[in-house]
Scaffold this motif. Sequence first.
Motif, PDB file in Angstrom:
ATOM      1  N   LYS A 150       0.846  -1.194   0.000  1.00 59.83           N
ATOM      2  CA  LYS A 150       0.000   0.000   0.000  1.00 59.83           C
ATOM      3  C   LYS A 150       0.880   1.241   0.000  1.00 59.83           C
ATOM      4  CE  LYS A 150      -3.744  -2.279   2.522  1.00 59.83           C
ATOM      5  NZ  LYS A 150      -4.378  -2.453   3.842  1.00 59.83           N
ATOM      6  N   ALA A 170       2.357   5.029   0.848  1.00 63.07           N
ATOM      7  CA  ALA A 170       2.525   5.733   2.132  1.00 63.07           C
ATOM      8  C   ALA A 170       1.742   7.044   2.107  1.00 63.07           C
ATOM      9  CB  ALA A 170       4.007   5.976   2.396  1.00 63.07           C
ATOM     10  N   ARG A 210      -1.750   6.517   9.655  1.00 67.06           N
ATOM     11  CA  ARG A 210      -1.170   5.319  10.259  1.00 67.06           C
ATOM     12  C   ARG A 210      -0.381   5.718  11.504  1.00 67.06           C
ATOM     13  NH1 ARG A 210       0.534   6.369   5.738  1.00 67.06           N
ATOM     14  NH2 ARG A 210       2.761   6.233   6.131  1.00 67.06           N
ATOM     15  N   ASP A 239       6.519   0.537   9.478  1.00 72.64           N
ATOM     16  CA  ASP A 239       5.358   1.052   8.751  1.00 72.64           C
ATOM     17  C   ASP A 239       5.291   0.445   7.343  1.00 72.64           C
ATOM     18  OD1 ASP A 239       3.187   2.897   7.959  1.00 72.64           O
ATOM     19  OD2 ASP A 239       4.764   3.923   6.822  1.00 72.64           O
ATOM     20  N   ARG A 250       2.366  -2.114   5.656  1.00 72.12           N
ATOM     21  CA  ARG A 250       1.698  -1.846   4.377  1.00 72.12           C
ATOM     22  C   ARG A 250       1.973  -2.941   3.352  1.00 72.12           C
ATOM     23  NH1 ARG A 250       4.033   2.164   2.270  1.00 72.12           N
ATOM     24  NH2 ARG A 250       5.402   2.921   3.926  1.00 72.12           N
TER      25      ARG A 250
END
Length: 435
Positions: free
Chosen positions: A7, A9, A161, A376, A380
Amino acid sequence: MEKVEVKPANGKLGIMVVGCGAVSTTFITGVLMARKGLSKPVGSLTQYDKIRVGRGENKKYLSYGEIAPIAQLQDIVFGTWDVYPQNAYQAAVYAEVLKAKDIEPVRDELEKIVPMKAAFDRNFAKRLDGDNVKDCATRWDMVEALRQDIRQFKAENNCDRIVVAWAASTEIYVPYNEAVHKNLADLEKAMKDDDRANIAPSMCYAYAAMMEGAPFTMGAPNTTVDIPAMWELAEKTRMPISGKDFKTGQTLVKSGFAPIIGTRCLGMNGWFSTNILGNRDGLVLDEPDNFRTKEVSKLSTLETILKADEQPDLYGDIYHKVRINYYPPRNDDKEGWDNIDIFGWMGYPMQIKINFLCRDSILAAPLLLDLCLLSDLAARAGRYGIQRFLSFYLKSPMHDFTQNEEPVNNLFQQYTMLKNAIREMGGYEADEEID
């Protein structure tokens, strides 16, 4: 190769750090200065390193952000918890790591970062006595209060996030207790029953983070997420976890230098390590129960690099000793001394001395940045559970000890693992062998 669906950012990334002390404020100030173009994020692989992707005529060297979608420094929002109420500007000045010229240009931004009340139990860090502490009746109340903090921070700062990272002090040693730490249901029951011996405050942060959809990284040697119950939670919530203990000074040297001895097939009789350190971490580690936690993490490095069972002639009888001495005049300027007794041809003895005059928080700050950005990214990319590719950054890398898995501590093997993971998440072939 099938491209991994990662995904993008998009939006803001909230980095919520447990602890607003020397490491946290050095990290936060450095990022704020770097994004104003007033400083450089030296030591951060995500900001500087380049990895080869492809082979032969298709070979090229790309930065991490060119390979996979890594959050930009401009998109980060910072939050903290701490037992002391001082804002990040006051804490940065108090820590005396950075000079005024490196703090003042971002004073306004730092002053707005006011730590939330910490979930704290003085029994786990007897040398700390701040009053910015949550009033929680049980460990489960701690979890619920922390979950609310995360939800509120995310909403107020319009974050897409969240990542939660521990950069607070080392807790006292919590040994693995199968009755509490093996299964998630037992861990949750212990939290609700307020089992203060087996449930450290840090476990409440990790549990709250994962339940709120935030990856968690452990920057101290605390037991925290290094238990099967937390791995079960990571699977259930599909969250990445990593730990433990930032690999900054002496262990960085050890993980890079021990492979030299092993690669040359030289023998070793002993490795004596001692440190002098004067910051709040040094103060906490002056307590024997807290030092025990650190000692376990620092001692594990050598035996997985120089293996007695594979080379008994060379490494069958190594005497390995680690000491940390609290010495206030040094503050954050840590000094590590290593005396290494080795032997060569026909058993003749030789010695190596290493004296590393390092700055603890200056070395830790880029590790904290990379661990947050890569955690992170991992989330994702759909990665969850223990993120072994982040071992490069950690003193005592997490591994499944219930299956007799051995952690990788050799710095160069760890670097290969890191590069392969970045390649994979960028849709390239993970083409380096870990020999």
